[in-house]
Design an enzyme around this catalytic site. Structure first.
Site, PDB file in Angstrom:
ATOM      1  N   CYS A 221      -3.060  11.186   3.672  1.00 42.15           N
ATOM      2  CA  CYS A 221      -3.354  10.294   2.540  1.00 42.15           C
ATOM      3  C   CYS A 221      -3.175  11.026   1.227  1.00 42.15           C
ATOM      4  O   CYS A 221      -2.861  10.416   0.206  1.00 42.15           O
ATOM      5  CB  CYS A 221      -4.805   9.826   2.563  1.00 42.15           C
ATOM      6  SG  CYS A 221      -5.276   8.939   4.030  1.00 42.15           S
TER       7      CYS A 221
ATOM      8  N   GLU B  36       0.822  -1.213   0.000  1.00 45.63           N
ATOM      9  CA  GLU B  36       0.000   0.000   0.000  1.00 45.63           C
ATOM     10  C   GLU B  36       0.859   1.268   0.000  1.00 45.63           C
ATOM     11  O   GLU B  36       0.390   2.360   0.342  1.00 45.63           O
ATOM     12  CB  GLU B  36      -0.954  -0.035   1.201  1.00 45.63           C
ATOM     13  CG  GLU B  36      -1.908  -1.219   1.184  1.00 45.63           C
ATOM     14  CD  GLU B  36      -3.151  -1.028   0.309  1.00 45.63           C
ATOM     15  OE1 GLU B  36      -3.726   0.064   0.309  1.00 45.63           O
ATOM     16  OE2 GLU B  36      -3.540  -2.001  -0.376  1.00 45.63           O
TER      17      GLU B  36
ATOM     18  N   HIS C  52      -4.655   1.490   7.274  1.00 51.55           N
ATOM     19  CA  HIS C  52      -3.252   1.809   6.962  1.00 51.55           C
ATOM     20  C   HIS C  52      -2.597   2.314   8.240  1.00 51.55           C
ATOM     21  O   HIS C  52      -3.273   2.942   9.071  1.00 51.55           O
ATOM     22  CB  HIS C  52      -3.154   2.934   5.917  1.00 51.55           C
ATOM     23  CG  HIS C  52      -3.559   2.554   4.538  1.00 51.55           C
ATOM     24  ND1 HIS C  52      -4.352   3.360   3.744  1.00 51.55           N
ATOM     25  CD2 HIS C  52      -3.261   1.466   3.780  1.00 51.55           C
ATOM     26  CE1 HIS C  52      -4.528   2.785   2.562  1.00 51.55           C
ATOM     27  NE2 HIS C  52      -3.886   1.633   2.561  1.00 51.55           N
TER      28      HIS C  52
END
Ligand code: SUG
Length: 448
Positions: free
Chosen positions: A371, A174, A250
């Site tokens: 993000c 990721e 995450h």
């Protein structure tokens, strides 16, 4: 030589919508099917970029992707003209159309993992595009991500690009959302901190029970090998599986680091003491003084962290050595989080100021300030080798806001995604964008 952390923010694409596509991401699930406002989303992101640029930080921009992804729908068996492909998908498999329309590439912390030149064996800045293979709508991002990064960081003397890892769950990657780098100065060797959710090949590591752990240990290790990192310059740590089950999909939802500081929640990791000791001793070997700020669960619960995105903040170094935290407005709306932040900034510690941004359109899909940005530490020479078209300046900000105003809709719901006109609008907008950002041809419709 001077060195910088440059934040490249993802520009929100014209199809931003709430598809409910990310199981395990609480915001994405709970806002599913709401109508979105792509124009507002893009302008909110641009306002953050402008504010950081005006505060004196180095700021860049990363282009969104072509959506709907007609080529991806063709790979799933839909055929005919582009309009027919969309029409058939809408009729036969709406969830696949929704996935192929997601503007999820805006969350560029997931675009790639980046290692600065001071850490790598060949002295170049290394990029590995993330395969994002836990979610179908994100797994289709990496080919275009690689082309866009290649067009931004084209100079092969300074920049090395690696293709995404094999696209299987065992190498689920990721990107920078699970990667933090500690260092004394951005241009000096540092310690790269890889946080994984599970191991694919070693069942001694516990895994979450409810939600998927997207990042594997083996993916993190492969990226470290590809980038030529020294063992002494790497620390691996496991995320606490219980927090993944509470919506921490995450690591950047529960911890953030910058320079010599790790800001994290008490429940973020497994074996925390051992991990802190390793970070401390490895950073000391390159002359750094590791410091950690632990937020106790008695002050902020994991649920507060997930709802407010306190840790999905940008921790930035100011010229006087103190730090600034960029948080979403949801932190101000949460009494406990806001009280904690007041006490943190008035305690005389390193984190002195908090700045609040309205990023609601992105937040409703589980994407906060951190993000939306990919950090790339660069020295002066490397910064000069970046495609200048993607570095934020007042004129570029002006061009991009005018471009958004001209091309974006201010309302999008699921039925709009089936409109073939939307595809044409997006392609027209993106064609113009590649000229504004001087990227050349990077989109499938431009190269096929
Ligand atoms: O992968 N949301 C993204 C949010 C990514 C946030 N990034 C970081 N934490 N670095 C994800 O879950 C939701 C799309 C939708 O439901 O329409 C989505 O993909």
């Amino acid at each position: 030589m001077k060195s910088y952390e440059v934040n490249f923010d993802g520009l929100v694409g014209p199809t931003h919508n709430y598809g409910g596509l990310s199981y395990g991401n609480v915001a994405s699930q709970s806002n599913s099917q709401q109508s979105s406002n792509p124009k507002e989303a893009a302008l909110q992101g641009l306002a953050k970029m402008k504010a950081l640029m005006e505060m004196g930080f180095q700021q860049g921009v990363l282009a969104p992707q072509e959506r709907p992804d007609v080529a991806a729908l063709r790979r799933l068996g839909f055929s005919g003209t582009d309009a027919q492909v969309i029409e058939r998908a809408a009729k036969e498999a709406m969830p696949l159309l929704v996935a192929s329309c997601s503007a999820s590439s805006m969350w560029v912390a997931n675009a790639a993992t980046v290692s600065p030149s001071a850490d790598t064996a060949d002295g170049r800045v290394h990029f590995t595009a993330a395969n994002l293979n836990c979610k179908y709508h994100r797994s289709i991002e990496h080919p275009t991500t690689s082309r866009v990064l290649g067009a931004m960081f084209a100079n092969q003397q300074h920049f090395a690009h690696h293709a995404a890892l094999p696209a299987v769950a065992q190498f689920g990657d990721e990107g920078a959302a699970n990667h933090t780098r500690f260092c004394r100065e951005y241009g000096e060797a540092g310690v790269e901190f890889f946080v994984f959710g599970r191991s694919a090949f070693d069942n001694r590591f516990p895994a979450p029970q409810k939600y998927p752990a997207r990042q594997t240990l083996e993916a993190s290790q492969a990226v470290a090998r590809l980038h030529g990192l020294r063992d002494e310059g790497v620390v691996y740590a496991q995320q606490n599986p219980n927090v993944i089950d509470q919506g921490v999909f995450h690591n950047d939802v529960i911890a953030v680091g910058n320079a010599e500081v790790l800001f994290y929640h008490e429940d973020a990791f497994l074996e925390t003491d051992q991990m802190l000791a390793e970070l401390q001793s490895k950073l000391a070997k390159v002359g750094g003084n590791f410091q950690s700020v632990c937020v106790p669960r008695s002050a902020v619960t994991v649920d507060d962290a997930v709802r407010s995105y306190l840790f999905n903040s940008q921790l930035l170094s100011r010229p006087d050595g103190s730090m600034l935290l960029i948080v979403p407005q949801e932190c101000q709306a949460n009494e406990r989080v806001w009280a904690y932040l007041q006490s943190l900034t008035s305690s005389g510690g390193l984190i002195r100021e908090v700045k609040v941004f309205d990023l609601k359109q992105s937040m409703q899909n589980g994407g906060g300030p951190a993000c939306l940005r990919l950090r790339v530490a660069l020295n002066e020479t490397e910064l000069a080798a970046v495609n200048p078209g993607v570095i934020m300046t007042p004129p570029l900000y002006g061009s991009l806001t005018a471009w958004v105003e001209k091309h974006y809709r201010d309302r999008l719901s699921e039925t709009d995604l089936a409109d073939p006109q939307l595809l044409l609008e997006c392609r027209t907008a993106l064609d113009e964008l590649t000229q504004i950002l001087k990227l050349g041809a990077v989109y499938p419709f431009q190269i096929n």
